[in-house]
Design a protein around this motif. Structure first.
Motif, PDB file in Angstrom:
ATOM      1  N   PHE A  83     -51.485  27.174 120.485  1.00  4.44           N
ATOM      2  CA  PHE A  83     -52.907  27.409 120.235  1.00  4.44           C
ATOM      3  C   PHE A  83     -53.433  28.462 121.214  1.00  4.44           C
ATOM      4  N   PRO A  84     -53.105  29.728 120.974  1.00  2.00           N
ATOM      5  CA  PRO A  84     -53.464  30.772 121.946  1.00  2.00           C
ATOM      6  C   PRO A  84     -54.952  31.151 121.949  1.00  2.00           C
ATOM      7  N   ASP A  85     -55.679  30.763 120.906  1.00  2.00           N
ATOM      8  CA  ASP A  85     -57.078  31.172 120.788  1.00  2.00           C
ATOM      9  C   ASP A  85     -58.016  30.155 121.433  1.00  2.00           C
ATOM     10  N   PHE A  86     -59.305  30.512 121.436  1.00  2.00           N
ATOM     11  CA  PHE A  86     -60.317  29.640 122.018  1.00  2.00           C
ATOM     12  C   PHE A  86     -61.389  29.279 121.002  1.00  2.00           C
ATOM     13  N   ASP A  87     -60.971  29.060 119.753  1.00  2.00           N
ATOM     14  CA  ASP A  87     -61.887  28.498 118.774  1.00  2.00           C
ATOM     15  C   ASP A  87     -62.128  27.046 119.179  1.00  2.00           C
ATOM     16  N   PHE A  88     -63.111  26.396 118.568  1.00  2.00           N
ATOM     17  CA  PHE A  88     -63.495  25.065 119.038  1.00  2.00           C
ATOM     18  C   PHE A  88     -62.354  24.055 118.962  1.00  2.00           C
ATOM     19  N   LYS A  89     -61.640  23.994 117.836  1.00  3.50           N
ATOM     20  CA  LYS A  89     -60.579  22.993 117.692  1.00  3.50           C
ATOM     21  C   LYS A  89     -59.460  23.206 118.711  1.00  3.50           C
ATOM     22  N   SER A  90     -59.053  24.447 118.903  1.00  3.93           N
ATOM     23  CA  SER A  90     -58.001  24.738 119.887  1.00  3.93           C
ATOM     24  C   SER A  90     -58.463  24.385 121.293  1.00  3.93           C
ATOM     25  N   THR A  91     -59.685  24.731 121.605  1.00  2.00           N
ATOM     26  CA  THR A  91     -60.223  24.468 122.939  1.00  2.00           C
ATOM     27  C   THR A  91     -60.398  22.966 123.163  1.00  2.00           C
ATOM     28  N   LEU A  92     -60.811  22.254 122.142  1.00  3.51           N
ATOM     29  CA  LEU A  92     -60.950  20.804 122.255  1.00  3.51           C
ATOM     30  C   LEU A  92     -59.595  20.146 122.539  1.00  3.51           C
ATOM     31  N   LEU A  93     -58.556  20.573 121.834  1.00  6.62           N
ATOM     32  CA  LEU A  93     -57.212  20.037 122.087  1.00  6.62           C
ATOM     33  C   LEU A  93     -56.769  20.321 123.520  1.00  6.62           C
ATOM     34  N   LYS A  94     -56.987  21.539 123.973  1.00  8.50           N
ATOM     35  CA  LYS A  94     -56.591  21.923 125.334  1.00  8.50           C
ATOM     36  C   LYS A  94     -57.366  21.123 126.378  1.00  8.50           C
ATOM     37  N   ALA A  95     -58.666  20.998 126.168  1.00  3.64           N
ATOM     38  CA  ALA A  95     -59.509  20.262 127.121  1.00  3.64           C
ATOM     39  C   ALA A  95     -59.108  18.791 127.168  1.00  3.64           C
ATOM     40  N   ALA A  96     -58.869  18.202 126.012  1.00  5.16           N
ATOM     41  CA  ALA A  96     -58.473  16.794 125.965  1.00  5.16           C
ATOM     42  C   ALA A  96     -57.125  16.589 126.656  1.00  5.16           C
ATOM     43  N   ALA A  97     -56.207  17.511 126.460  1.00  4.05           N
ATOM     44  CA  ALA A  97     -54.881  17.390 127.079  1.00  4.05           C
ATOM     45  C   ALA A  97     -54.974  17.487 128.596  1.00  4.05           C
ATOM     46  N   VAL A  98     -55.691  18.472 129.104  1.00  3.03           N
ATOM     47  CA  VAL A  98     -55.840  18.616 130.562  1.00  3.03           C
ATOM     48  C   VAL A  98     -56.503  17.375 131.140  1.00  3.03           C
ATOM     49  N   ASN A  99     -57.554  16.925 130.492  1.00  6.61           N
ATOM     50  CA  ASN A  99     -58.284  15.763 130.986  1.00  6.61           C
ATOM     51  C   ASN A  99     -57.398  14.515 131.003  1.00  6.61           C
ATOM     52  N   ALA A 100     -56.639  14.307 129.947  1.00  7.43           N
ATOM     53  CA  ALA A 100     -55.792  13.113 129.860  1.00  7.43           C
ATOM     54  C   ALA A 100     -54.616  13.181 130.824  1.00  7.43           C
TER      55      ALA A 100
END
Length: 122
Positions: free
Chosen positions: A41-58
């Motif tokens: 997920f190289p982009d920063f659209d909302f869905k990609s960013t949400l996945l990245k944020a959730a992963a870092v947080n978890a």
């Protein structure tokens, strides 16, 4: 961008840090998982960013409880192509404004933002 350390590191210190990292299999697996996510997920659209944020947080336990709102903030900041990849960008990513009723609150998620930037911003 690398910043010169305030106190020079000796070779033995760097080797010790590398050995420690190699012994911590959980760290390696976490880093590899986030690297895979960045490639997928190289982009920063909302869905990609949400996945990245959730992963870092978890995976890092950064205590972000409003992950979707933080992801919206990240999209907003990263949608501005004039923002260079600097420590100032991490600070901008970290400061999230929330509206709760009539209250306007700013929370600073520096640990989260620094990890997010490390894994997902080139």
């Amino acid at each position: 961008m690398f910043k010169k350390p305030a106190v020079p590191l000796e070779r033995r210190q760097m080797e010790a840090a590398l050995q420690l990292c190699q012994k911590c299999k959980g760290w390696q697996a976490t880093d590899e998982a986030l690297d895979s996510l960045a490639r997928s997920f190289p982009d920063f659209d909302f869905k990609s960013t949400l996945l990245k944020a959730a992963a870092v947080n978890a995976l890092y336990g950064t205590q972000v409880y409003a992950v979707a709102e933080v992801a919206e903030h990240l999209c907003s900041v990263l949608g501005n192509t004039t923002v260079p990849a600097t420590p100032a960008l991490v600070e901008e990513l970290a400061k999230v404004k929330f509206v709760r009723g009539s209250k306007h609150i700013t929370w600073t998620f520096r640990s989260f933002a620094s990890k997010f930037a490390h894994f997902f911003i080139v």
